[in-house]
Scaffold this active site. Structure first.
Site, mmCIF file in Angstrom:
data_model
loop_
_atom_site.group_PDB
_atom_site.id
_atom_site.type_symbol
_atom_site.label_atom_id
_atom_site.label_comp_id
_atom_site.label_asym_id
_atom_site.label_seq_id
_atom_site.Cartn_x
_atom_site.Cartn_y
_atom_site.Cartn_z
ATOM 1 N N SER A 113 -46.341 -66.618 21.347
ATOM 2 C CA SER A 113 -46.430 -67.841 22.146
ATOM 3 C C SER A 113 -45.357 -67.970 23.211
ATOM 4 C CB SER A 113 -46.418 -69.035 21.200
ATOM 5 O OG SER A 113 -46.715 -70.197 21.896
ATOM 6 N N HIS A 114 -44.500 -68.985 23.078
ATOM 7 C CA HIS A 114 -43.508 -69.277 24.114
ATOM 8 C C HIS A 114 -42.236 -68.440 23.942
ATOM 9 C CE1 HIS A 114 -42.890 -71.651 20.571
ATOM 10 N NE2 HIS A 114 -41.608 -71.726 20.874
ATOM 11 N N LYS A 126 -51.468 -63.807 14.106
ATOM 12 C CA LYS A 126 -51.958 -65.038 13.492
ATOM 13 C C LYS A 126 -53.434 -64.874 13.158
ATOM 14 C CE LYS A 126 -52.713 -68.576 16.253
ATOM 15 N NZ LYS A 126 -52.917 -69.934 16.773
ATOM 16 N N ASP A 278 -47.827 -71.775 28.626
ATOM 17 C CA ASP A 278 -46.910 -70.842 27.953
ATOM 18 C C ASP A 278 -47.494 -69.442 27.773
ATOM 19 O OD1 ASP A 278 -48.782 -71.429 25.990
ATOM 20 O OD2 ASP A 278 -47.317 -71.308 24.364
ATOM 21 N N ASP A 280 -49.105 -67.744 25.480
ATOM 22 C CA ASP A 280 -50.474 -67.535 25.013
ATOM 23 C C ASP A 280 -51.448 -68.608 25.488
ATOM 24 O OD1 ASP A 280 -49.177 -69.414 23.385
ATOM 25 O OD2 ASP A 280 -50.471 -68.984 21.677
ATOM 26 N N ASP A 282 -51.589 -71.963 25.191
ATOM 27 C CA ASP A 282 -51.986 -73.179 24.477
ATOM 28 C C ASP A 282 -51.098 -74.382 24.799
ATOM 29 O OD1 ASP A 282 -49.839 -72.171 23.103
ATOM 30 O OD2 ASP A 282 -50.808 -72.155 21.130
ATOM 31 N N ARG A 283 -49.998 -74.164 25.512
ATOM 32 C CA ARG A 283 -49.135 -75.301 25.869
ATOM 33 C C ARG A 283 -49.327 -75.694 27.324
ATOM 34 N NH1 ARG A 283 -43.375 -75.129 22.892
ATOM 35 N NH2 ARG A 283 -44.137 -74.396 20.880
ATOM 36 N N LYS A 377 -54.655 -75.878 20.420
ATOM 37 C CA LYS A 377 -54.236 -76.643 21.579
ATOM 38 C C LYS A 377 -54.568 -75.809 22.808
ATOM 39 C CE LYS A 377 -49.327 -75.410 21.058
ATOM 40 N NZ LYS A 377 -49.021 -75.031 19.679
ATOM 41 N N ARG A 497 -34.337 -79.179 15.188
ATOM 42 C CA ARG A 497 -34.930 -80.057 16.187
ATOM 43 C C ARG A 497 -34.671 -81.504 15.789
ATOM 44 N NH1 ARG A 497 -37.529 -76.193 18.879
ATOM 45 N NH2 ARG A 497 -39.100 -74.869 17.922
HETATM 46 C C1 VG1 Z 1 -43.222 -75.266 17.517
HETATM 47 C C2 VG1 Z 1 -43.625 -76.685 17.858
HETATM 48 C C3 VG1 Z 1 -44.945 -77.032 17.200
HETATM 49 C C4 VG1 Z 1 -46.009 -76.012 17.635
HETATM 50 C C5 VG1 Z 1 -45.524 -74.609 17.317
HETATM 51 C C6 VG1 Z 1 -46.469 -73.535 17.813
HETATM 52 O O1 VG1 Z 1 -43.058 -75.138 16.127
HETATM 53 O O2 VG1 Z 1 -42.630 -77.591 17.472
HETATM 54 O O3 VG1 Z 1 -45.307 -78.339 17.548
HETATM 55 O O4 VG1 Z 1 -47.223 -76.255 16.971
HETATM 56 O O5 VG1 Z 1 -44.262 -74.371 17.927
HETATM 57 O O6 VG1 Z 1 -46.634 -73.618 19.195
HETATM 58 P P1 VG1 Z 1 -41.598 -75.174 15.427
HETATM 59 O O7 VG1 Z 1 -41.856 -74.958 13.976
HETATM 60 O O8 VG1 Z 1 -40.792 -74.126 16.081
HETATM 61 O O9 VG1 Z 1 -41.045 -76.535 15.729
HETATM 62 V V1 VG1 Z 1 -46.978 -72.214 20.080
HETATM 63 O O10 VG1 Z 1 -47.378 -72.647 21.587
HETATM 64 O O11 VG1 Z 1 -45.461 -71.449 19.871
HETATM 65 O O12 VG1 Z 1 -48.157 -71.420 19.212
HETATM 66 CO CO CO Z 2 -48.260 -71.125 22.557
#
Ligand code: VG1
Ligand code: CO
Length: 544
Positions: A113-114, A126, A278, A280, A282-283, A377, A497
């Site tokens: 992801s990010h 995943k 981001d 992948d 989804d953000r 998302k 966080r």
């Molecule tokens: C973070 C975010 C969460 C989101 C997850 C996956 O998780 O807080 O809201 O669903 O990333 O997003 P964490 O456990 O690091 O707080 V993505 O776009 O990284 O698949």
């Molecule tokens: Co993502």
């Protein structure tokens, strides 16, 4: 074709986090590491014989190599067919769309992801189920237990599949179909939104936008949808080619990591609308001219303006937000007299509510918004939703948000992240908070009286499964909140966080900078949890 059975032994760190298994590329490259996890997925599923799987990723470093291994393992496990995005590319929401459209058994998405990509950075994997959504906790736990006892995996000996040629190929008895990664998704978007009105806006000459794909997966999707189908001028999409290392950038759409876009949007001659997504896809981050929309506000706003969008004009069944997401959406739900569910962090918790038709829209404070159109998302979807609203209302982003605050009040909100702190210190901090929740209840701290302090526990409204220890929340009598939780997506040390929020209805104070309006709560958040003592940090690394 020859199936080889390879003996192996378990790794002890393959428990999926908030969104799949994320580790450094180097870890995934440890002999048998990826294979063990993939075999654990297949073993944890019911019969795979003859079933169809969707496979793709965000194009990051190691994507192609991992795909070839997974394809050969799927063939050895008896899958009938695997649908793969050309070049190994499928954004997370597009994978969800394809799983649903072709009613496949499930899918594997390769992404961290990010998180940054490249040989020294992160990779991830995943599993998504037949509804197109991230596997529920019951399944991720089954995968994890399997990974703890695995003794062998199966793989076929075969030449690599040509990932760049659209069409069918054989891998032993299994068919591999390389599909266009964009077209199914683009078609779905066209069904949901008023493309005619959006095209008119984008070609009117009176409106301009900038979309930053951050060298990540949404480039091809945004080029096709925004520029080709909606007529936005070339150059609307920037950093639109997926790169294996994201050009060295951190593909996280926030004010810190999308610096250039933020600078463009803050300039005197800024475009009317700016957005980014981001790694992948989804953000999403939403910006107006010299204006930033917090993700929690964005979710509330989409719900309040859903009547402008063809797919949602008939009304929303209900809405949901993750627990740390601001209560802005709750106010819209109350006004529309619909249910608002509060779930733990992570998209997998929305799946049952969406499948049962209890909610139409949902979102998280972490730049994630989505609806029942897929089970992930969806970054570009959120951008198109905004564009549809802008086309219908013909007002600026700032004006639309201000109108919203006037009507519903504002939930002034900030998240403070303390990244890469010691894992022991971070868990000690959470542990001491947990033991103190009872004593915190009813205390008065400065100008704030604690109404409730607990460790959030969620009972699924559909299958009644319980997920506990989902974050410490301190609720104050004036509606303010402080929430603490540890990240479940990082790959180095721990990330704490802290989410801070306070409702504001005074029209003269609606515009204040959150870091100023929340100054007392921010100080309280540090002192209550003794952040410096446990982490050695006096200030957060990232503020959103
Ligand atoms: C973070 C975010 C969460 C989101 C997850 C996956 O998780 O807080 O809201 O669903 O990333 O997003 P964490 O456990 O690091 O707080 V993505 O776009 O990284 O698949
Ligand atoms: Co993502």
């Amino acid at each position: 074709m020859k199936v080889t059975t390879i003996p192996t032994s378990p790794f002890d760190d393959q428990r999926p986090g908030t969104s799949g298994l994320r580790k450094k590329v180097k870890v995934f490259r440890t002999p048998h590491y990826l294979e063990n996890f993939v075999q654990s997925i297949f073993d944890a599923l019911e019969d795979c014989e003859g079933k169809t799987l969707v496979l793709g990723g965000d194009g990051r470093y190691y994507n192609r190599e991992a795909l070839q291994i997974i394809l050969k393992m799927a063939a050895a496990s008896g899958f009938g067919k695997v649908m793969v995005g050309r070049g190994g590319i499928l954004s997370t929401p597009a994978a969800s769309c394809v799983i649903r459209k072709y009613q496949t058994f499930g899918g594997i998405i390769l992404s961290a992801s990010h998180n940054p990509g490249g040989p020294d950075h992160d990779f991830g994997i995943k599993y998504n189920t037949a509804n197109g959504g991230p596997a529920a906790e019951k399944i991720t736990e089954a995968i994890y237990s399997r990974s703890r006892e695995i003794t062998q995996y199966r793989i076929v000996e075969a030449a690599d599949v040509d990932l760049d040629r659209i069409g069918a190929q054989q891998l032993g008895a299994m068919q591999v179909e390389i599909i266009d990664p964009v077209s199914d998704y683009a078609e779905l978007m066209q069904q949901l939104f008023d493309f005619d009105a959006m095209r008119e806006l984008l070609t009117s000459g009176a409106f301009s936008m900038r979309y930053d794909a951050m060298n990540a997966v949404t480039g091809p999707y945004a080029h096709e949808i925004l520029e080709n189908r909606l007529g936005a001028p070339a150059g609307t999409v920037i950093r639109g080619t997926p790169l294996a290392d994201f050009g060295g950038a951190h593909p996280d759409p926030n004010l810190v990591h999308a610096k250039e876009l933020v600078a463009t949007m803050n300039a005197a001659d800024a475009p009317d609308f700016g957005a980014a997504s981001d790694g992948d896809g989804d953000r999403n981050m939403i910006l107006g001219r010299q204006f930033y929309v917090t993700p929690s506000d964005s979710l509330a706003l989409l719900a309040a303006n859903a009547s402008h969008v063809p797919a949602y004009a008939g009304g929303l069944a209900g809405v949901a937000r993750s627990m740390p997401t601001s209560q802005a959406i709750d106010r819209v739900a109350a006004a529309q007299q619909i249910e608002c569910y509060e779930t733990p962090t992570g998209w997998k918790f929305f799946g049952n509510l969406l499948d049962a038709g209890k909610i139409t829209l949902c979102g998280e404070e972490s730049f994630g918004t989505g609806s029942d159109h897929v089970r992930e998302k969806d970054g570009l979807w959120a951008v198109l939703f905004w564009l549809n609203i802008l086309a219908a209302r013909r007002q600026s982003v700032a004006q639309i948000v201000h109108d919203h605050w006037q009507r519903y009040g504002r939930d002034v909100y900030t998240r403070h992240d303390y990244e890469g702190v010691s894992a022991d210190g971070a868990s000690a901090l959470m542990e001491q908070l947990r033991t103190r929740t009872a004593e915190l209840g009813e205390q008065t701290l400065g100008n704030y009286r604690v109404e409730l302090a607990d460790d959030f526990s969620y009972t699924d409204a559909v299958d009644h499964s319980v997920s506990s220890k989902q974050g410490i929340r301190i609720l104050f009598s004036n509606g303010a909140r402080i929430v603490y939780r540890l990240s479940g997506t990082g790959t180095e040390g721990a990330t704490l966080r802290v989410y801070i929020e306070q409702p504001e209805t005074d029209p003269d104070r609606l515009d204040q900078d959150p870091q100023q309006s929340l100054v007392e709560l921010i100080q309280l958040s540090a002192s209550i949890a003794e952040i410096e003592k446990f982490t050695g940090r006096t200030a957060p690394d990232v503020i959103t």
